[in-house]
Design a protein around this motif. Sequence first.
Motif, PDB file in Angstrom:
ATOM      1  N   SER A  79      36.059  67.323  55.160  1.00 10.76           N
ATOM      2  CA  SER A  79      37.368  66.670  55.204  1.00 10.76           C
ATOM      3  C   SER A  79      37.402  65.282  54.560  1.00 10.76           C
ATOM      4  O   SER A  79      38.402  64.890  53.981  1.00 10.76           O
ATOM      5  N   GLY A  80      36.324  64.543  54.649  1.00  9.69           N
ATOM      6  CA  GLY A  80      36.366  63.173  54.166  1.00  9.69           C
ATOM      7  C   GLY A  80      37.012  62.224  55.150  1.00  9.69           C
ATOM      8  O   GLY A  80      37.125  61.031  54.887  1.00  9.69           O
ATOM      9  N   ASN A  81      37.438  62.745  56.300  1.00  9.35           N
ATOM     10  CA  ASN A  81      38.048  61.880  57.310  1.00  9.35           C
ATOM     11  C   ASN A  81      36.968  61.116  58.072  1.00  9.35           C
ATOM     12  O   ASN A  81      35.833  61.572  58.186  1.00  9.35           O
ATOM     13  N   ALA A  82      37.345  59.976  58.623  1.00 11.14           N
ATOM     14  CA  ALA A  82      36.383  59.169  59.354  1.00 11.14           C
ATOM     15  C   ALA A  82      35.902  59.913  60.601  1.00 11.14           C
ATOM     16  O   ALA A  82      36.642  60.671  61.220  1.00 11.14           O
ATOM     17  N   ILE A  83      34.627  59.676  60.939  1.00 12.30           N
ATOM     18  CA  ILE A  83      33.960  60.333  62.061  1.00 12.30           C
ATOM     19  C   ILE A  83      33.689  59.281  63.136  1.00 12.30           C
ATOM     20  O   ILE A  83      33.244  58.175  62.820  1.00 12.30           O
ATOM     21  N   SER A  84      33.941  59.613  64.391  1.00 13.63           N
ATOM     22  CA  SER A  84      33.641  58.678  65.474  1.00 13.63           C
ATOM     23  C   SER A  84      32.648  59.267  66.453  1.00 13.63           C
ATOM     24  O   SER A  84      32.636  60.479  66.685  1.00 13.63           O
ATOM     25  N   LEU A  85      31.830  58.384  67.033  1.00 10.90           N
ATOM     26  CA  LEU A  85      31.068  58.777  68.208  1.00 10.90           C
ATOM     27  C   LEU A  85      32.049  58.772  69.370  1.00 10.90           C
ATOM     28  O   LEU A  85      32.772  57.793  69.563  1.00 10.90           O
ATOM     29  N   ARG A  86      32.054  59.807  70.155  1.00 13.61           N
ATOM     30  CA  ARG A  86      33.082  59.918  71.200  1.00 13.61           C
ATOM     31  C   ARG A  86      32.975  58.767  72.200  1.00 13.61           C
ATOM     32  O   ARG A  86      31.896  58.501  72.736  1.00 13.61           O
ATOM     33  N   PRO A  87      34.102  58.084  72.458  1.00 19.21           N
ATOM     34  CA  PRO A  87      34.089  57.021  73.458  1.00 19.21           C
ATOM     35  C   PRO A  87      34.455  57.521  74.846  1.00 19.21           C
ATOM     36  O   PRO A  87      34.232  56.818  75.832  1.00 19.21           O
ATOM     37  N   GLU A  88      34.993  58.736  74.924  1.00 21.48           N
ATOM     38  CA  GLU A  88      35.355  59.318  76.216  1.00 21.48           C
ATOM     39  C   GLU A  88      35.506  60.815  76.047  1.00 21.48           C
ATOM     40  O   GLU A  88      35.556  61.323  74.919  1.00 21.48           O
TER      41      GLU A  88
END
Lengths: 428, 428
Positions: A79-88
């Motif tokens: 996708s090229g979309n930003a990836i986050s480490l889950r905060p919750e």
Amino acid sequence: MSEKLIKSLAGTRDILPWQWEKWHALHDAARRQFSIYGYGELATPIIEEAALFIKGTGESTEIVEKQMYTIDAAGEEDSGNAISLRPEGTPPAVRAYLESDLHKKQKFQKFWYSGPMFRREKPQKGRLRQFHQIGVEAIGGDSPLLDAETILLADAIYRDAGLKGYRTCINNIGCEECRPRYRENLRTYLRDRSDELCPDCVRRLDRNVLRILDCKNAPCKETVADMPSITGLLCNGCKDHYRTLKTVLDAQGLDYQEDPHLVRGLDYYTQTVYEIKHEELGARDTICGGGRYDGLVAQMGGPELSCVGFAMGVEATLIAMEAETEPDEATSLNPDVYVVCFDEPARIKCFEQLTMLRGAGLSADMDYEGRSAKAQMRSADRTGADFCMLIGGLEIENCEVTLKDMRSGQQWKAAWDKGADAILDALA
Amino acid sequence: MSEKLIKSLAGTRDILPWQWEKWHALHDAARRQFSIYGYGELATPIIEEAALFIKGTGESTEIVEKQMYTIDAAGEEDSGNAISLRPEGTPPAVRAYLESDLHKKQKFQKFWYSGPMFRREKPQKGRLRQFHQIGVEAIGGDSPLLDAETILLADAIYRDAGLKGYRTCINNIGCEECRPRYRENLRTYLRDRSDELCPDCVRRLDRNVLRILDCKNAPCKETVADMPSITGLLCNGCKDHYRTLKTVLDAQGLDYQEDPHLVRGLDYYTQTVYEIKHEELGARDTICGGGRYDGLVAQMGGPELSCVGFAMGVEATLIAMEAETEPDEATSLNPDVYVVCFDEPARIKCFEQLTMLRGAGLSADMDYEGRSAKAQMRSADRTGADFCMLIGGLEIENCEVTLKDMRSGQQWKAAWDKGADAILDALA
């Protein structure tokens, strides 16, 4: 040591072999109660599209504004979309529910999860950047009995884990019908006192006034202490919901407190919110927080579904458990048997016995550093072995082993192929 | 549904409530064998300084060159150094060992860990970007018996988990004394054939020629198929080490194969390397890989210590387990009791019974969607409940409950406060 050692990152920690006792006590208790209460295990990935939390957790929350670990994924094949480490855990659970089409098969689903969460908070005592949560999400039910179930479940887990000095606080923060009125009241009240608020809260006046109730700054806390509560403004539906919840909790004899100032730090809560606090934790005393989130699923692109859930902070709970009881003992592995090699040529034969003992289901160990028999006996002592098996040239010649009970000091012999049986007999 | 649903990232997956059977079978087997073999549980964070893997895993490895998820931490309050999602478990385990000063108290330590790892591989069937490993690290022992122990441990875990169609391949790739000679031989051999190699491997000729043995491209694989093996060039120490390992594995009756072309994709291996492969997995058939890494601890700034360890791929192993047996059944929760509400006003009383049942340790559930009695009976059926507890106006008036055995269809009554006892009796 020639080079500088690389250390763990601030806000992260290792769990070493002797630090697991209370961790497992809590997780085992949770697993038992989840089975009793009918919640199914769900694991979602550590990494998700950042958009999931921007949309789910809420763009204007502190978590999304300041605390997300985000990886720029430009140039990725996908996708090229930003990836986050889950905060919750809540938006991923809802995403999993929607993505797996569970709601088409059976709308109502109850999940539990446990695992690491990531928030880039200022590193300080008691605040980890990788922390752990145990949580539940009940998706598709609007009954206040379901709110009660999750509160009683959290209580059952803590009781099962042996925790005592905690208290449960509840509130109803209204629905999309009655909350706007309250929000307006609060805005009027706080705008008159905006010089007492921190810059973040002044900004929140327009963007998200409810979050001011959750600000941790002392002046803001004082300012909101006497604010009007929502209770009088609730619509009839919310009043009924809240009344039923309290009736049910009363009938269960649960010792709870109403806290009209209780809000949660997330945007998606509606109606019931609750927190479990522990006296040993100081300013940040919440060890479990939860509530109803009736708008979230639709907001994330799914159907209109009522939901309720909670998340326990594992580290906060462990601090509470440790304050109430003895700290974890520096337990060693306590093998059933430690095999001691008396002559170097016997070492391979020792390994043979070791494998036979293990094959019989006994926990067993030996030395791999080529140390002296005396040093091996010290290791046997240190690891807390119940028995030693002593093997030297004589034993091999006679096709036998010498056994020693480490408590009584008593020694006896057994035939080479009866060593494991002899230990099993002695243990029985 | 108004908005587009956000999906999980390519290369990640959820584990839904009915997909855990083999996952837990494998992890439970591992936990049992770790206890028998005397390995202590270690958890390290998901995030570490990127430098840990650059130094530990190796700058020229494919993992570090191409596959690391790295977060730019510029502007952070703390170090400001780049942060990585761990791609493998060994450098973090060594870091934890050094950081906790364990080596000062007791040099020799045996750890196990399990958890998610992250590699930004091209998303394709069977390759996850978040995958899971169960691994061990034995730090501080140079005995070939220790190599044998880890190989036998991996075998014991797979046997305990019921896996069958796997084979163990071993090799010795030499130490810092004899490997340079081999590297030179190989370089000469491959330079003559460099037009048959892929561009990456041409580059590897100078940088890290051993990695060419591990290239997955078909032409490279063919080119190395007939290359000279290291076996003839091993120094006496490595020869002895390898011979002892094989003697011990033979004595244990372990069915292994020698594979002189076996290398591992990581830079730090020395002497013993091994892989467990499963016939059901096709081209990437390794389900467990391990070996000795005698230089790593010193390379990471610690003392000179000999180590050996392995990592099992959880997903790869589960594919093998699923190929050998029936796939996980779509199991439901199978509560002991489902409480069915026959008249709406009785719902709160149903919840009371529900809590009494759960308080007695029974798994129990009820409806929270306000559905009809008929629909509730269907839910009881679908969840696989053993018993139903039926409550309507009549039951409440008579202060009793109606119980139904869902298998036999038999119904009977019990006093209001004896419902749980009646179910416990019927279950016993």
